[in-house]
Scaffold this motif. Structure first.
Motif, PDB file in Angstrom:
ATOM      1  N   LYS B 368       6.929  -7.157   8.062  1.00 19.93           N
ATOM      2  CA  LYS B 368       5.598  -6.952   8.623  1.00 19.93           C
ATOM      3  C   LYS B 368       4.582  -6.664   7.524  1.00 19.93           C
ATOM      4  O   LYS B 368       3.406  -6.967   7.656  1.00 19.93           O
ATOM      5  N   ALA B 369       5.029  -5.992   6.477  1.00 23.25           N
ATOM      6  CA  ALA B 369       4.095  -5.546   5.452  1.00 23.25           C
ATOM      7  C   ALA B 369       4.652  -5.870   4.067  1.00 23.25           C
ATOM      8  O   ALA B 369       5.145  -4.985   3.371  1.00 23.25           O
ATOM      9  N   PRO B 370       4.575  -7.124   3.651  1.00 24.37           N
ATOM     10  CA  PRO B 370       5.163  -7.502   2.357  1.00 24.37           C
ATOM     11  C   PRO B 370       4.514  -6.796   1.173  1.00 24.37           C
ATOM     12  O   PRO B 370       5.207  -6.390   0.229  1.00 24.37           O
ATOM     13  N   MET B 371       3.187  -6.613   1.231  1.00 24.29           N
ATOM     14  CA  MET B 371       2.523  -5.938   0.117  1.00 24.29           C
ATOM     15  C   MET B 371       3.078  -4.536  -0.084  1.00 24.29           C
ATOM     16  O   MET B 371       3.418  -4.123  -1.193  1.00 24.29           O
ATOM     17  N   LEU B 372       3.154  -3.789   1.011  1.00 27.34           N
ATOM     18  CA  LEU B 372       3.657  -2.422   0.931  1.00 27.34           C
ATOM     19  C   LEU B 372       5.066  -2.424   0.360  1.00 27.34           C
ATOM     20  O   LEU B 372       5.411  -1.589  -0.474  1.00 27.34           O
ATOM     21  N   LEU B 454      -2.178   2.072  -4.642  1.00 28.82           N
ATOM     22  CA  LEU B 454      -0.799   1.774  -5.041  1.00 28.82           C
ATOM     23  C   LEU B 454      -0.766   0.871  -6.266  1.00 28.82           C
ATOM     24  O   LEU B 454       0.094   1.033  -7.142  1.00 28.82           O
ATOM     25  N   ALA B 455      -1.714  -0.047  -6.342  1.00 28.27           N
ATOM     26  CA  ALA B 455      -1.734  -0.927  -7.508  1.00 28.27           C
ATOM     27  C   ALA B 455      -2.042  -0.129  -8.769  1.00 28.27           C
ATOM     28  O   ALA B 455      -1.441  -0.358  -9.823  1.00 28.27           O
ATOM     29  N   SER B 456      -2.964   0.838  -8.667  1.00 35.11           N
ATOM     30  CA  SER B 456      -3.255   1.638  -9.863  1.00 35.11           C
ATOM     31  C   SER B 456      -2.029   2.424 -10.295  1.00 35.11           C
ATOM     32  O   SER B 456      -1.722   2.510 -11.492  1.00 35.11           O
ATOM     33  N   LEU B 457      -1.339   2.991  -9.306  1.00 39.09           N
ATOM     34  CA  LEU B 457      -0.142   3.763  -9.658  1.00 39.09           C
ATOM     35  C   LEU B 457       0.898   2.840 -10.293  1.00 39.09           C
ATOM     36  O   LEU B 457       1.535   3.199 -11.294  1.00 39.09           O
TER      37      LEU B 457
END
Lengths: 456, 489
Positions: B368-372, B454-457
C-alpha cells in the motif's frame, strides 16, 4: 525589639477593632496594615533604626540572623494574611480576636528571635503556644477542633514542663540562665548538664514535631481549622526551629560532638517516619501534616551541622517551606473536601491557581529553579561539609525521593485526571493573582537564593 | 546578569526557552505549531552557523559565563566544544523533525504540547553545554520536568503510572548525583562548581570509588543500563511517540554524555578499577534486552528493548577507555539518535494510520505504501549497522575497542548484534511484507512532509555512513582530552 512591641500593640488594637466595627473586611484590612507595620519596623531595625531602647539586662539581643529570620517569618505571615483572609474572617464569630491572637504569636516569635537567656526563650515559646491552643479550638462547634485543641494543650504543656525542668537542671549546673554562660568553659560534662540537655532536646523536638515526639502533630494539624493549621505548620514551626538552632548553637555549641549523633538519629527517624507515613494518606491535609514532619527532618540537618551553610540554608528553608505550604493550605482552606480527588481536573478549570500549586509542590519536592531546591541544597551541603555522618545525607535524599511520590499524587490529580462534576470552586480574581505572585516568589528565590542567604 | 546574547550557546538556550514560553500564550493550535517550527528551525540555523565558527580562534563565540551565584560558587557557564557541538546538532535536528511529523490537531491543548517540547529542548541543550556542575544539575532536572508532563498528559492508557516510575527513578538517580557534586564542590580549592575546578580536585582512591558510584547511578538510570532499565520499555511505550523520539533520540544521550564529560575524566582510577565488571554487566544486559526484543509483539516495545542493547554497546565502549572506541561512541551517539528517530517516525506513521501497534496485527504495508517501506527498510538496516549506513562506522569502531579490551567480550557483545538483525528484520518482514492485513486495507502512502523528513534522515544515515570524516574532525580534540586523562594515571 521593634517587632515585639509593634506586634503586641497591634494585637491590642485588633481587640478594640472588634468593638468598633462589625465589618469583617475592615478588620482584615487593618490586620494587613498591622502586619506591614511590623514587617517594616523589623526591617528598620535590621538597617539600624531601633525605635525602642529598653534595658533587658542582656536577656534579649538581636543580631542579623534573628532579624532576618523575623523578616522572613513576617513576610510569610503577610502572604498568609493576604491569601487566607477570607478563611480567618469565617473561622470565628469575631475575626478581630483571632487576628489579635495571631499578632500576639508574632510578638512571641520576635522574643524567640532575640533570646539570649533560657528564660526569655521560655517566655517566647509560651507566648507563641498559648494563643495557638485557642486558635486550634476556634471552631467551637466542631468536635475534632476541640479535640485538637485539648490534645495540643496537653502535649504542649507536657513539653513545656520538660523544658522548664531542663532549664532548672542547667541552672543548677552552671548557675546562670544565659546561653553564653551555659556554653562557657565546659570540658567535662556533668550528669546535671546531660539531664538538662536531654530534657531540652526532647522538648524542642516536641515543638518542631521531630520523631519520636511527633505523634501529636497529625491529629492536631488535621483537627484544627485548616487556616490555622497553615499557620501552625509554617510560621510557628519555623519559629520552633529557629529556637532549636539558636539554642543548640549558643548554649551547646561547644559540646556539639557529644550530641551530634543523637540529633542525627532524631533527624533520620523524622525523615523516615514522616515520608513513609505521608505516602499512605488519602486526605491532602493529613498528608501535608506528615509532609511537615518530613520537612522538619530536613531542617534538623541544619541543627545537626550548625555551620555557616546550615544557618543560611535554614533561613532559606523557612522561606521556601513556609511560602509553599501557605500557598497549598490557602487553596485547601477554600475546598470543602480535603481528599486528593477534590483536586481532580483543577488544571483545566483553574489554570492560574493550578500553576501556583504546581510551583509550590515542586518547591516542596525540591526540584531545581524553585526555592525548595536550594533549601535542600544548603542542608545537604551542611551535612556533607560536616563530614562525619554522610549516611544522614543518604537518608535525606532517599526521603526526598519518597516525598516526590506523595507530592506528585496531588499534581497528577490536578493535571492528569478528569474533573469531577460539581460546583465551581470559589476563587476570586484577586486570590488567583495573589497566589500566583506568591508562588512566583518561590521561583525567584530558586533562581537567586543569594537574595536571602546573603542578608545574614 | 543576562548580558551577552551574541554567542551561540546563549542563543541555543534562550531561543527554545523564549519560543516555549511564547507557545503557551498562543491559543490556536496551528499558530502554536508554527511558532514551534519557526523556533526549532531558527535553532537549527544557529547550530549550522555555529558549526562554521568551530575554530578555536572563535573561542569567544562558543562560550558563555554569566555571573550567577558568586557566593555559592556557581556561574552560569556554557560551552560549545567538539563533543557538545555534535550533541547539540542532534538535538537541533530532532526537534524540527518531531514538529514536522506532528499535525497541529493531533493533541488537545496543542499550545501546551509544543511549549513543553521546546522547554525540554532548552533543558537538553543546557545539559550538553554546561561547564558548571550546578548548572548541569539544574538542566539535568529541567529536561525531565517537561517530558514528565508531556508523557503524563498525552500518553497512552497506563501513562500516569509508567511516567511516574520513570520520573521517580531518574529523580532518585539525580539526587545521588547532587550529593556527589556537593562533595566535589567542597573539595575544590576555590569552592567552585566549574568543570575545570572539578578536574583539579585531588581525591583519594576510596573517595573516587564511592563518588564514582554516586555519579554512575544517575547516568546509568538515564541511559538506561541493565539492571536499572526497568522504567524504560514502559515509559517509551506509554509516552506519545513524538516524546518517545525525544526520549530515545536525545535524552538517553544525557547519560552517555554524562559519562564522557563528568564521570570518566573525574574519577579515572575508579573507572579503571570497575570497568571490567561494568562492561560485563552491560554485555549481559545487551544480550538479555535483545532476547526480550525478539519476543515482543508491540513495535514500540521492540524498539525500546533494541535501544537498551544499542545504548549498552555505547556505554561498554566508553568503559573500554580505548581511543578508537571513544571516537566511535561519540559518533554513534549522533547516529543512534538519527536512526532511532527514523524508526520511531515510521512506527508512528503506521500506528496513526492503522491504529494498530502490534506486529501480528499488521502486514503488507509495502504494497500500500511503497515509499514508506523503502525508508523503513533503510532505517532498519541502519539499526542493525549494515555497511554504508552510519551505525556501521560507529559500532565497528566500538567493537574494535571492545576487542582490544578483551576479545571474548567483543564476541559476546557481537551476539547481541546478530540478535538485533533477527528482531529488526523480523519486524520489517511481518509489518511491511506478506499478506495485506485487514487493518492495512485503507493505508495511504506518506505525504510530502513525511517524505521530506524521512528523506532527510535517510540522507544523514548514508552521508555519515559513507563520509564520516568531518564528524571525526569535529570531535577529535575533545575526545582526545578525555582519553588523555587516562594516559596520565
Amino acid at each position: 525589639m521593634n517587632a515585639i512591641i509593634v506586634a503586641a500593640l497591634w494585637g491590642v488594637l485588633m481587640m478594640y477593632v472588634g468593638f468598633m466595627t462589625k465589618e469583617k473586611r475592615t478588620v482584615s484590612i487593618i490586620a494587613l496594615i498591622g502586619i506591614l507595620a511590623v514587617l517594616v519596623s523589623n526591617w528598620l531595625e535590621y538597617v539600624g533604626l531601633s525605635f525602642f531602647m529598653i534595658d533587658t539586662k542582656g536577656m534579649l539581643a538581636y543580631n542579623s540572623f534573628g532579624l532576618i529570620f523575623n523578616t522572613v517569618i513576617l513576610f510569610a505571615t503577610f502572604l498568609y494574611f493576604v491569601l487566607s483572609a477570607k478563611e480567618i474572617e469565617e473561622a470565628g464569630r469575631t475575626p478581630s480576636d483571632l487576628y489579635a491572637l495571631l499578632f500576639f504569636i508574632l510578638s512571641g516569635i520576635a522574643v524567640i528571635a532575640g533570646f539570649r537567656s533560657l528564660l526569655t526563650l521560655f517566655i517566647g515559646i509560651e507566648i507563641v503556644s498559648i494563643p495557638l491552643y485557642v486558635l486550634a479550638g476556634s471552631n467551637k462547634q466542631d468536635l475534632r477542633s476541640n479535640e485538637a485543641a485539648l490534645k495540643y494543650f496537653l502535649m504542649g504543656s507536657f513539653s513545656t514542663g520538660l523544658m522548664l525542668m531542663g532549664i532548672a537542671f542547667l541552672y543548677g549546673d552552671t548557675g546562670t540562665f544565659f546561653v553564653e554562660g551555659i556554653n562557657a568553659g565546659v570540658t567535662v560534662l556533668s550528669p546535671m548538664k546531660i539531664i538538662g540537655f536531654v530534657l531540652l532536646l526532647a522538648s524542642m523536638s516536641f515543638k518542631v514535631s521531630a520523631a519520636p515526639f511527633h505523634f501529636w502533630t497529625p491529629d492536631v494539624y488535621d483537627g484544627s481549622p485548616t487556616v490555622f493549621t497553615s499557620f501552625m505548620a509554617t510560621i510557628v514551626k519555623a519559629a520552633g526551629f529557629f529556637a532549636f538552632l539558636k539554642l543548640f548553637e549558643s548554649a551547646f555549641g561547644k559540646i556539639q560532638t557529644e550530641w551530634q549523633l543523637l540529633v542525627a538519629i532524631i533527624a533520620a527517624l523524622t525523615l523516615i517516619i514522616g515520608n513513609i507515613t505521608a505516602v499512605f494518606q488519602q486526605s491532602v491535609k493529613r498528608m501535608l501534616s506528615y509532609s511537615s514532619i518530613a520537612q522538619a527532618g530536613f531542617m534538623l540537618l541544619g541543627v545537626f551541622a550548625l555551620n555557616v551553610y546550615a544557618k543560611q540554608g535554614m533561613i532559606l528553608y523557612f522561606a521556601a517551606y513556609s511560602i509553599a505550604t501557605i500557598v497549598i493550605f490557602s487553596v485547601l482552606g477554600k475546598l470543602k473536601d480535603h481528599t486528593i480527588e477534590a483536586f481532580n481536573g483543577m488544571g483545566k478549570k483553574e489554570p492560574m491557581v493550578s500553576l501556583a500549586l504546581l510551583i509550590a509542590f515542586l518547591s516542596l519536592a525540591g526540584i531545581p529553579l524553585t526555592a525548595g531546591f536550594f533549601a535542600k541544597y544548603y542542608m545537604l551541603l551542611a551535612v556533607i561539609k560536616d563530614g562525619g555522618m554522610l549516611w544522614l545525607a543518604a537518608i535525606a535524599i532517599l526521603g526526598a525521593a519518597v516525598s516526590v511520590y506523595y507530592y506528585f499524587r496531588v499534581l497528577q490529580a490536578i493535571y492528569f485526571k478528569q474533573p469531577t462534576e460539581g460546583e465551581a470552586i470559589p476563587f476570586s480574581k484577586g486570590f488567583r493573582w495573589s497566589i500566583l505572585v506568591a508562588s512566583l516568589i518561590l521561583i525567584l528565590l530558586g533562581i537567586h537564593p543569594d537574595w536571602v542567604t546573603l542578608l545574614l | 546578569m543576562f548580558a551577552a546574547f551574541d554567542n551561540f550557546p546563549a542563543l541555543l538556550i534562550w531561543l527554545p526557552l523564549a519560543g516555549g514560553l511564547l507557545s503557551f500564550f498562543i491559543k490556536s493550535a496551528s499558530g502554536a505549531r508554527t511558532t514551534a517550527l519557526i523556533t526549532s528551525f531558527l535553532i537549527l540555523g544557529v547550530m549550522a552557523v555555529a558549526l562554521c565558527y568551530a575554530d578555536s580562534k572563535y573561542y569567544m563565540l562558543n562560550q558563555v559565563s554569566y555571573v550567577w551565584l558568586p557566593n555559592v560558587g556557581s556561574s552560569f557557564g556554557l560551552i560549545l566544544d567538539g563533543l557538545t557541538r555534535l550533541l547539540c546538532l542532534l538535538t537541533a535536528l530532532v526537534f524540527p523533525v518531531v514538529f514536522l511529523l506532528v499535525p497541529a490537531d493531533r493533541y488537545e491543548n496543542a499550545n501546551r504540547f509544543f511549549g513543553l517540547m521546546l522547554l525540554a529542548q532548552c533543558g537538553l541543550m543546557g545539559v550538553f553545554m554546561a561547564t558548571d556542575a550546578l548548572v548541569f544539575y539544574l538542566f539535568w532536572e529541567l529536561a525531565l520536568i517537561p517530558v514528565y508532563f508531556l508523557s503524563s498528559i498525552w500518553g497512552g492508557e497506563r501513562r500516569i503510572k509508567a511516567t511516574f516510575k520513570f520520573f521517580v527513578y531518574t529523580f532518585l538517580g539525580s539526587l545521588f548525583l547532587l550529593v556527589g557534586i556537593l562533595y566535589m564542590h567542597l573539595k575544590t580549592s576555590t569552592g567552585s562548581f566549574s568543570l575545570v575546578a572539578f578536574y583539579n580536585v585531588q581525591l583519594s582512591l576510596a573517595e573516587q570509588y564511592w563518588l564514582f558510584f554516586l555519579f554512575f547511578i544517575a547516568f546509568a538510570i538515564k541511559m538506561p543500563i541493565f539492571p536499572l532499565h526497568t522504567w524504560q520499555p514502559e515509559a517509551y511505550e506509554q509516552a506519545p511517540t513524538p516524546v518517545t523520539m525525544v526520549l530515545s533520540g536525545v535524552m538517553v544521550k544525557m547519560g552517555l554524555f554524562g559519562l564522557l564529560r563528568w564521570l570518566l575524566p573525574l574519577f579515572p582510577m575508579a573507572v579503571r578499577h570497575f570497568n571490567t565488571a561494568i562492561i560485563i554487566t552491560i554485555v549481559i544486559g545487551m544480550i538479555y534486552a535483545s532476547l526480550v526484543a525478539i519476543r515482543q509483539d508491540n513495535i514500540k516495545r521492540l524498539i525500546a528493548y533494541s535501544s537498551i542493547a544499542h545504548i549498552g554497546l555505547m556505554a561498554a565502549g566508553a568503559f573500554t577507555l580505548r581511543d578508537v572506541a571513544m571516537h566511535g561512541l561519540v559518533l554513534q551517539m549522533f547516529n543512534h539518535g538519527i536512526n532511532i528517530v527514523a524508526l520511531w517516525a515510521v512506527a508512528d506513521i503506521v500506528e496513526k494510520q492503522t491504529g494498530v501497534s502490534s506486529i501480528s496485527g499488521l502486514g503488507g504495508v509495502a504494497k500500500k505504501a511503497p515509499m514508506l517501506a523503502i525508508f523503513a527498510v533503510i532505517a532498519a538496516f541502519a539499526n542493525i549497522a549494515l555497511p554504508l549506513t552510519n551505525a556501521f562506522v560507529g559500532e565497528f569502531m566500538i567493537f574494535n575497542g571492545l576487542y582490544q579490551f578483551k576479545p571474548w567480550v567483543a564476541a559476546l557483545a557481537g551476539v547481541s548484534i546478530v540478535l538485533s538483525a533477527v528482531y529488526t528484520l523480523n519486524m520489517v518482514k511481518n509489518v511491511f511484507f506478506g499478506a495485506v492485513a485487514v487493518s492495512v486495507g485503507e493505508f495511504k502512502d506518506i505525504n510530502k512532509w513525511q517524505v521530506f523528513v524521512l528523506a532527510s534522515l535517510t540522507f544523514l544515515i548514508f552521508a555519515v555512513g559513507i563520509y564520516p570524516a568531518p564528524f571525526f574532525k569535529m570531535i577529535y580534540e575533545t575526545v582526545g582530552l578525555i582519553v588523555n586523562r587516562f594516559v596520565t594515571i
